[in-house]
Design a protein around this motif. Sequence first.
Motif, PDB file in Angstrom:
ATOM      1  N   UNK A  27      50.737  62.296  53.305  1.00 28.16           N
ATOM      2  CA  UNK A  27      50.956  62.488  51.988  1.00 28.16           C
ATOM      3  C   UNK A  27      51.108  61.336  51.175  1.00 28.16           C
ATOM      4  N   UNK A  28      51.978  60.277  51.944  1.00 26.25           N
ATOM      5  CA  UNK A  28      52.075  59.290  51.245  1.00 26.25           C
ATOM      6  C   UNK A  28      50.782  58.461  50.738  1.00 26.25           C
ATOM      7  N   UNK A  29      49.819  58.494  52.096  1.00 25.49           N
ATOM      8  CA  UNK A  29      48.799  57.668  52.007  1.00 25.49           C
ATOM      9  C   UNK A  29      47.912  58.332  50.910  1.00 25.49           C
ATOM     10  N   UNK A  30      47.613  59.572  50.641  1.00 29.81           N
ATOM     11  CA  UNK A  30      47.101  60.074  49.702  1.00 29.81           C
ATOM     12  C   UNK A  30      47.517  59.748  48.270  1.00 29.81           C
ATOM     13  N   UNK A  31      49.019  59.834  48.093  1.00 29.06           N
ATOM     14  CA  UNK A  31      49.540  59.316  46.726  1.00 29.06           C
ATOM     15  C   UNK A  31      49.304  57.741  46.486  1.00 29.06           C
ATOM     16  N   UNK A  32      49.503  56.995  47.472  1.00 31.25           N
ATOM     17  CA  UNK A  32      49.216  55.756  47.038  1.00 31.25           C
ATOM     18  C   UNK A  32      47.695  55.340  46.888  1.00 31.25           C
ATOM     19  N   UNK A  33      46.779  55.996  47.619  1.00 30.53           N
ATOM     20  CA  UNK A  33      45.188  55.711  47.251  1.00 30.53           C
ATOM     21  C   UNK A  33      44.909  56.460  46.171  1.00 30.53           C
ATOM     22  N   UNK A  34      45.584  57.530  45.475  1.00 35.44           N
ATOM     23  CA  UNK A  34      45.287  57.992  44.333  1.00 35.44           C
ATOM     24  C   UNK A  34      45.964  56.986  43.266  1.00 35.44           C
ATOM     25  N   UNK A  35      46.991  56.462  43.355  1.00 37.44           N
ATOM     26  CA  UNK A  35      47.635  55.367  42.490  1.00 37.44           C
ATOM     27  C   UNK A  35      46.873  54.379  42.334  1.00 37.44           C
ATOM     28  N   UNK A  36      46.255  53.643  43.428  1.00 42.61           N
ATOM     29  CA  UNK A  36      45.715  52.399  43.447  1.00 42.61           C
ATOM     30  C   UNK A  36      44.271  52.755  42.810  1.00 42.61           C
ATOM     31  N   UNK A  37      43.807  54.005  43.013  1.00 44.94           N
ATOM     32  CA  UNK A  37      42.322  54.182  42.343  1.00 44.94           C
ATOM     33  C   UNK A  37      42.529  54.431  40.872  1.00 44.94           C
ATOM     34  N   UNK A  38      43.732  54.988  40.497  1.00 45.91           N
ATOM     35  CA  UNK A  38      44.166  54.975  39.110  1.00 45.91           C
ATOM     36  C   UNK A  38      44.048  53.769  38.362  1.00 45.91           C
ATOM     37  N   UNK A  39      44.977  52.592  38.911  1.00 45.70           N
ATOM     38  CA  UNK A  39      45.115  51.551  38.603  1.00 45.70           C
ATOM     39  C   UNK A  39      43.775  50.593  38.488  1.00 45.70           C
ATOM     40  N   UNK A  40      42.839  50.653  39.470  1.00 45.87           N
ATOM     41  CA  UNK A  40      41.699  50.258  39.417  1.00 45.87           C
ATOM     42  C   UNK A  40      40.895  50.779  38.349  1.00 45.87           C
ATOM     43  N   UNK A  41      40.982  51.969  38.128  1.00 48.13           N
ATOM     44  CA  UNK A  41      40.087  52.711  37.229  1.00 48.13           C
ATOM     45  C   UNK A  41      40.588  51.954  35.787  1.00 48.13           C
ATOM     46  N   UNK A  42      41.806  51.790  35.665  1.00 46.89           N
ATOM     47  CA  UNK A  42      42.490  51.350  34.236  1.00 46.89           C
ATOM     48  C   UNK A  42      41.808  49.937  34.136  1.00 46.89           C
ATOM     49  N   UNK A  43      42.087  49.084  35.182  1.00 52.75           N
ATOM     50  CA  UNK A  43      41.525  47.810  35.147  1.00 52.75           C
ATOM     51  C   UNK A  43      40.174  47.528  34.715  1.00 52.75           C
ATOM     52  N   UNK A  44      39.160  48.326  35.285  1.00 52.48           N
ATOM     53  CA  UNK A  44      37.928  48.577  34.976  1.00 52.48           C
ATOM     54  C   UNK A  44      37.679  48.774  33.520  1.00 52.48           C
ATOM     55  N   UNK A  45      38.287  49.821  32.756  1.00 50.34           N
ATOM     56  CA  UNK A  45      37.954  50.340  31.848  1.00 50.34           C
ATOM     57  C   UNK A  45      38.465  49.392  30.618  1.00 50.34           C
ATOM     58  N   UNK A  46      39.685  48.366  31.010  1.00 56.03           N
ATOM     59  CA  UNK A  46      40.149  47.578  30.032  1.00 56.03           C
ATOM     60  C   UNK A  46      39.512  46.170  30.211  1.00 56.03           C
ATOM     61  N   UNK A  47      38.705  46.050  31.407  1.00 64.11           N
ATOM     62  CA  UNK A  47      37.906  44.558  31.284  1.00 64.11           C
ATOM     63  C   UNK A  47      36.863  44.501  30.445  1.00 64.11           C
ATOM     64  N   UNK A  48      36.602  43.437  30.084  1.00 61.82           N
ATOM     65  CA  UNK A  48      35.563  42.812  29.413  1.00 61.82           C
ATOM     66  C   UNK A  48      34.092  43.059  30.024  1.00 61.82           C
ATOM     67  N   UNK A  49      34.027  42.687  31.289  1.00 62.78           N
ATOM     68  CA  UNK A  49      32.862  42.637  31.974  1.00 62.78           C
ATOM     69  C   UNK A  49      33.278  43.780  33.251  1.00 62.78           C
ATOM     70  N   UNK A  50      32.761  44.995  32.890  1.00 61.73           N
ATOM     71  CA  UNK A  50      33.041  46.214  33.877  1.00 61.73           C
ATOM     72  C   UNK A  50      32.313  46.016  35.200  1.00 61.73           C
ATOM     73  N   UNK A  51      31.031  45.252  35.068  1.00 61.98           N
ATOM     74  CA  UNK A  51      30.461  45.309  36.442  1.00 61.98           C
ATOM     75  C   UNK A  51      31.119  44.290  37.619  1.00 61.98           C
ATOM     76  N   UNK A  52      31.614  43.133  37.048  1.00 56.60           N
ATOM     77  CA  UNK A  52      32.368  42.439  38.147  1.00 56.60           C
ATOM     78  C   UNK A  52      33.779  42.766  38.286  1.00 56.60           C
ATOM     79  N   UNK A  53      34.384  43.391  37.539  1.00 56.92           N
ATOM     80  CA  UNK A  53      35.653  44.163  37.778  1.00 56.92           C
ATOM     81  C   UNK A  53      35.385  45.172  38.699  1.00 56.92           C
ATOM     82  N   UNK A  54      34.538  46.107  38.680  1.00 63.17           N
ATOM     83  CA  UNK A  54      34.207  47.212  39.351  1.00 63.17           C
ATOM     84  C   UNK A  54      34.065  46.819  40.935  1.00 63.17           C
ATOM     85  N   UNK A  55      33.087  45.505  40.991  1.00 64.07           N
ATOM     86  CA  UNK A  55      32.841  45.032  42.499  1.00 64.07           C
ATOM     87  C   UNK A  55      34.294  44.363  43.141  1.00 64.07           C
TER      88      UNK A  55
END
Length: 156
Positions: A40-68
């Motif tokens: 359960x902790x793995x699932x929560x941490x992975x979901x949290x990291x996915x959410x944070x990564x998604x926020x970074x991609x959405x707020x970045x000026x260059x989405x293609x580079x941030x996504x990679x």
Amino acid sequence: MFSEALSPAVRAHCDVLFNFHTDLARRTLESLQAISEVNMRLLKEAMSELGEASQRVLSAGNPAGQTASARGNLGSTALRNYQQGLADALARANHSLAQSAEAHLPHVSRSANALADELVRKANDEAAKAGERQRQALERMGLHAANGLGRPSLTH
């Protein structure tokens, strides 16, 4: 009614085995619960990291580079934490089951030996009784033969 038919050694051995298996089952369930918590902790941490990564991609000026770059780091911390948590949980489970075996196996061995001794003693008693019955039967047959009751007739 059934328990009255069991000898004290059989009942004692069954009680010892029941206690041992109950303790093993309890410790196994505790271990499975700990592993589930790690999952359960793995699932929560992975979901949290996915959410944070998604926020970074959405707020970045260059989405293609941030996504990679986000894909490269996504889940690595969660996975390391999971591996460590799983190794810890399995080590605790191993230790707990070993403690249970160490605590119960001497009692199991003693009760099994007592049961085996009782069974050998009863078997010897029954063999002696059967031998005595056979001896008595042979004596009776010998008396009948001596009295002429057991002899076949030679006259026709």
